[in-house]
Design a protein around this motif. Structure first.
Motif, short mmCIF file in Angstrom:
data_model
loop_
_atom_site.label_atom_id
_atom_site.label_comp_id
_atom_site.label_asym_id
_atom_site.label_seq_id
_atom_site.Cartn_x
_atom_site.Cartn_y
_atom_site.Cartn_z
N LEU A 132 23.41 -30.47 -74.15
CA LEU A 132 22.06 -31.02 -73.89
C LEU A 132 21.81 -32.26 -74.74
O LEU A 132 21.10 -33.18 -74.31
N PHE A 133 22.39 -32.30 -75.93
CA PHE A 133 22.08 -33.36 -76.88
C PHE A 133 23.08 -34.52 -76.80
O PHE A 133 22.78 -35.62 -77.24
N ILE A 134 24.27 -34.26 -76.25
CA ILE A 134 25.25 -35.33 -76.06
C ILE A 134 24.79 -36.18 -74.89
O ILE A 134 24.73 -35.73 -73.75
N GLY A 135 24.42 -37.41 -75.16
CA GLY A 135 23.93 -38.30 -74.11
C GLY A 135 22.44 -38.26 -73.88
O GLY A 135 21.94 -38.92 -72.97
N SER A 136 21.69 -37.50 -74.69
CA SER A 136 20.24 -37.41 -74.49
C SER A 136 19.48 -38.55 -75.16
O SER A 136 18.26 -38.63 -75.09
N GLU A 137 20.20 -39.43 -75.86
CA GLU A 137 19.62 -40.64 -76.49
C GLU A 137 18.51 -40.31 -77.49
O GLU A 137 17.52 -41.04 -77.61
N GLY A 138 18.65 -39.20 -78.20
CA GLY A 138 17.68 -38.85 -79.22
C GLY A 138 16.35 -38.37 -78.68
O GLY A 138 15.39 -38.24 -79.45
N SER A 139 16.27 -38.11 -77.39
CA SER A 139 14.99 -37.71 -76.80
C SER A 139 14.74 -36.21 -76.87
O SER A 139 13.62 -35.76 -76.60
N LEU A 140 15.77 -35.43 -77.23
CA LEU A 140 15.60 -33.97 -77.33
C LEU A 140 15.73 -33.47 -78.76
O LEU A 140 15.27 -32.38 -79.08
N GLY A 141 16.39 -34.22 -79.61
CA GLY A 141 16.58 -33.84 -81.00
C GLY A 141 17.38 -34.90 -81.72
O GLY A 141 17.99 -35.77 -81.09
N MET A 378 15.10 -32.06 -65.87
CA MET A 378 15.20 -32.78 -67.14
C MET A 378 13.83 -32.89 -67.82
O MET A 378 13.71 -32.74 -69.03
N VAL A 379 12.80 -33.17 -67.03
CA VAL A 379 11.43 -33.24 -67.57
C VAL A 379 11.02 -31.90 -68.16
O VAL A 379 10.42 -31.83 -69.24
N THR A 380 11.37 -30.83 -67.48
CA THR A 380 11.04 -29.48 -67.97
C THR A 380 11.71 -29.22 -69.32
O THR A 380 11.09 -28.68 -70.25
N ILE A 381 12.97 -29.60 -69.43
CA ILE A 381 13.71 -29.41 -70.69
C ILE A 381 13.09 -30.26 -71.80
O ILE A 381 12.93 -29.80 -72.94
N LYS A 382 12.75 -31.50 -71.47
CA LYS A 382 12.13 -32.39 -72.45
C LYS A 382 10.81 -31.79 -72.96
O LYS A 382 10.54 -31.77 -74.17
N LYS A 383 9.98 -31.30 -72.06
CA LYS A 383 8.69 -30.72 -72.45
C LYS A 383 8.88 -29.45 -73.28
O LYS A 383 8.07 -29.16 -74.16
N LEU A 384 9.93 -28.71 -73.01
CA LEU A 384 10.20 -27.49 -73.76
C LEU A 384 10.61 -27.79 -75.19
O LEU A 384 10.11 -27.18 -76.14
N LEU A 385 11.52 -28.75 -75.36
CA LEU A 385 12.04 -29.06 -76.69
C LEU A 385 11.16 -30.03 -77.46
O LEU A 385 11.22 -30.07 -78.69
N ASP A 386 10.40 -30.84 -76.75
CA ASP A 386 9.56 -31.87 -77.40
C ASP A 386 8.21 -31.94 -76.69
O ASP A 386 7.90 -32.92 -76.02
N PRO A 387 7.39 -30.88 -76.80
CA PRO A 387 6.14 -30.80 -76.03
C PRO A 387 5.15 -31.92 -76.33
O PRO A 387 4.34 -32.28 -75.47
N ASN A 388 5.21 -32.49 -77.53
CA ASN A 388 4.28 -33.57 -77.87
C ASN A 388 4.86 -34.95 -77.60
O ASN A 388 4.20 -35.96 -77.86
N GLY A 389 6.06 -35.00 -77.12
CA GLY A 389 6.67 -36.28 -76.75
C GLY A 389 6.85 -37.24 -77.90
O GLY A 389 6.61 -38.44 -77.74
N ILE A 390 7.28 -36.75 -79.07
CA ILE A 390 7.37 -37.64 -80.23
C ILE A 390 8.78 -38.21 -80.43
O ILE A 390 8.95 -39.14 -81.22
N LEU A 391 9.79 -37.67 -79.73
CA LEU A 391 11.16 -38.13 -79.92
C LEU A 391 11.52 -39.20 -78.88
O LEU A 391 11.63 -38.91 -77.69
N ASN A 392 11.71 -40.42 -79.35
CA ASN A 392 12.08 -41.53 -78.46
C ASN A 392 11.32 -41.49 -77.14
O ASN A 392 11.92 -41.43 -76.06
N PRO A 393 10.00 -41.53 -77.19
CA PRO A 393 9.22 -41.51 -75.95
C PRO A 393 9.52 -42.74 -75.10
O PRO A 393 9.93 -43.77 -75.61
N TYR A 394 9.34 -42.60 -73.81
CA TYR A 394 9.54 -43.66 -72.82
C TYR A 394 11.02 -43.94 -72.55
O TYR A 394 11.33 -44.81 -71.74
N LYS A 395 11.91 -43.22 -73.22
CA LYS A 395 13.33 -43.41 -72.96
C LYS A 395 13.86 -42.30 -72.06
O LYS A 395 13.35 -41.19 -72.06
N VAL A 396 14.89 -42.64 -71.31
CA VAL A 396 15.65 -41.71 -70.45
C VAL A 396 14.88 -41.31 -69.20
O VAL A 396 15.38 -41.45 -68.08
N LEU A 397 13.67 -40.79 -69.38
CA LEU A 397 12.89 -40.30 -68.25
C LEU A 397 11.65 -41.15 -68.01
O LEU A 397 11.06 -41.65 -68.96
#
Length: 403
Positions: A132-141, A378-397
Motif C-alpha cells: 500500500l505504501f510503495i508508490g503511494s507518494e507519502g499520501s498514506l504514511g 483508493m479514496v476509501t483507503i486514503k480516508k481510512l488511513l488519513d481521515p483528516n487529509g494531512i499527508l501530502n494532500p492534493y497528490k495522487v487522487l
C-alpha cells in the motif's frame, strides 16, 4: 524524502466559513543510518533518509549492488524511492521495488508506528500491507525504515552502444537480446535522433560514438554476469547475428569502465540537455512497446517546427519518456499536447505515469489509467488511513473526490 502535512484552522468572516491550511514540512534527511546488512542473504535494513548513491557505495564495498539505479542517485533518498516506486535503469533485470522491498516501517497520519520491517522473502500471513505504501507518494504514511533484498555484485559487465535504422529494428533487436543474451541482459535503453542531437549540442564533453554519421535510433545494451569470457562470447555472437540480419547499422562495445561510463552519460544526460535547450514538457508513459513510437510520430504531426519532439526511455520495460522541447513555454503548444497525450495513452491501454508518480500535476488525470471503481477504492483507503487529509494532500487522487 520530504512529506507535507497540513493542519487546518477554521475562521468565520461574515458569512464566509474559511479554512486556512498551515503546511508542516517533515524531512527525514537526518534518518540516514544503515541498520544492518546480512552478507549471506543480501538483505539491507536502513533508515529512509539514506541517499541512494551512499547505499550503492556501501553495497559495492560489501560485494553487492542496489537493485535500483537512477540518474538522480546523488540526491534522492531511499524512502522517497520507495514512496514513488522508482523504476530506474535496470528494472529489466531486477524488477520493481514491489519485488525488492521486503519490509517497511511507516508512521501513519495519527502517529501510529506501523512495524512491517520484516526480512523474510516468504511470508504468507494475511494482507501484504507494505505494498500500500510503495508508490503511494507519502499520501498514506511516512516511510521511515526499509529492508530491501540486494543481489550480489557480478564481475563481468559489458556495455555496447548501437545504431538502428528505424524503430522496428529496435523492437526486433530487443526480441533478439532477450533470446540470445537471456540471463545476462541487465539494461536495454533507447533514444532517437533528436535526443542524441540535444545531448551533443548542450552537454560538454560528450562525443558522438559514431563521429562520421548520425542515425535515426540508438540503443544502449548492458549485460551483467559472472563469467567474462562466456558473457563476451554471447554478446559478440548476438552483435554479429544482429549485424548480419540488418538490425544494427553501426555499433561500439566499451573496452573499459571509462568508455562504458561515456555510453551511459549519453543516455543519462538527456534530461539535463533538455533543460539547457529551453522549455520542456515532460511525459512519463508506459505503453505497449510495439505502439510506443507511434505516439511520438503523431505528436510531431500535431506540433509545428518550433517544438522538437524528443523520445527516449527504457525500451526493455515499455517506458517512454516523451519530451517536447521549445525555446520557451507556450500555452498554445501545451493545449496541443494535452489532453491528447493522455487520451492517446488511455486509448492504447497505457499508463500516464510509468515511474514518476502522479503528484499534484496528474492527480486529476488518474482516470485516464484507472477505472472509477479502482479510484474510489483508493479514496476509501486514503480516508481510512488519513481521515483528516494531512499527508501530502492534493497528490495522487483528485481533491474533488474528498469534498
Amino acid at each position: 524524502m520530504v512529506t507535507k502535512l497540513y493542519k487546518g484552522h477554521r475562521v468565520i468572516i461574515g458569512s464566509l466559513n474559511l479554512i486556512f491550511l498551515r503546511p508542516v514540512i517533515v524531512s527525514i534527511s537526518h534518518m540516514n543510518k544503515i541498520i544492518s546488512f546480512d552478507k549471506v542473504s543480501g538483505i539491507l535494513v536502513c533508515e529512509a533518509g539514506c541517499i541512494l548513491e551512499n547505499l550503492i557505495a556501501f553495497l559495492d564495498n560489501q560485494g553487492f549492488v542496489m537493485p535500483l539505479d537512477l540518474g538522480a542517485k546523488g540526491s534522492c533518498q531511499i524512502g522517497g524511492n520507495v514512496s514513488t516506486n522508482a523504476g530506474g535503469l535496470r528494472l529489466l533485470r531486477y524488477g520493481s521495488l514491489h519485488g525488492s522491498v521486503l519490509g517497511l516501517e511507516v508512521v501513519l497520519a495519527n502517529g501510529t508506528v506501523l512495524d512491517m520491517l520484516g526480512t523474510l522473502r516468504k511470508d504468507n500471513t494475511g494482507y501484504d500491507l507494505k505494498h500500500l505504501f510503495i508508490g503511494s507518494e507519502g499520501s498514506l504514511g511516512i516511510v521511515t525504515k526499509v529492508s530491501i533484498l540486494t543481489p550480489p555484485k557480478l564481475s563481468s559487465v559489458n556495455v555496447c552502444f548501437l545504431a538502428c535504422k528505424d524503430y522496428t529494428s529496435c523492437l526486433n533487436l530487443l526480441s533478439e537480446a532477450k533470446r540470445k543474451l537471456g540471463e545476462i541482459l541487465s539494461a536495454f535503453e533507447f533514444l532517437d535522433h533528436d535526443a542524441m542531437d540535444l545531448v551533443l549540442k548542450h552537454l560538454e564533453g560528450v562525443r558522438n560514438p559514431f563521429p562520421s554519421s548520425m542515425h535515426d535510433f540508438y540503443v544502449l545494451i548492458e549485460t551483467t554476469g559472472s563469467n567474462e569470457s562466456y558473457d563476451r562470447e554471447k554478446l559478440d555472437a548476438f552483435l554479429l547475428h544482429s549485424m548480419e540480419n540488418g538490425l544494427i547499422s553501426d555499433g561500439v562495445v566499451a573496452q573499459d569502465i571509462t568508455q562504458a561510463s561515456s555510453c551511459w552519460h549519453i543516455r543519462e544526460g538527456i534530461p539535463e540537455a533538455l533543460m539547457k535547450a529551453g522549455g520542456v514538457y515532460k511525459y512519463d508513459l508506459s505503453i505497449p512497446v510495439e505502439k510506443m513510437y507511434d505516439l511520438v510520430k503523431e505528436m510531431r504531426i500535431r506540433l509545428d517546427a518550433s517544438a522538437k519532439v524528443v523520445a527516449y526511455g527504457h525500451l526493455g520495460d515499455g517506458n517512454l519518456h516523451l519530451n517536447i522541447s521549445t525555446p520557451q513555454y507556450d500555452d498554445n503548444i501545451l493545449s496541443q499536447i494535452e489532453p491528447f497525450v493522455y487520451e492517446w495513452t488511455s486509448k492504447n491501454k497505457g499508463s500516464i505515469s510509468a515511474e514518476h508518480g502522479l503528484g499534484l500535476m496528474k492527480a486529476n488525470k488518474i482516470h485516464y489509467t484507472k477505472s472509477p471503481e479502482a479510484v474510489q477504492l483508493m479514496v476509501t483507503i486514503k480516508k481510512l488511513l488519513d481521515p483528516n487529509g494531512i499527508l501530502n494532500p492534493y497528490k495522487v487522487l483528485p481533491p474533488s473526490l474528498f469534498t
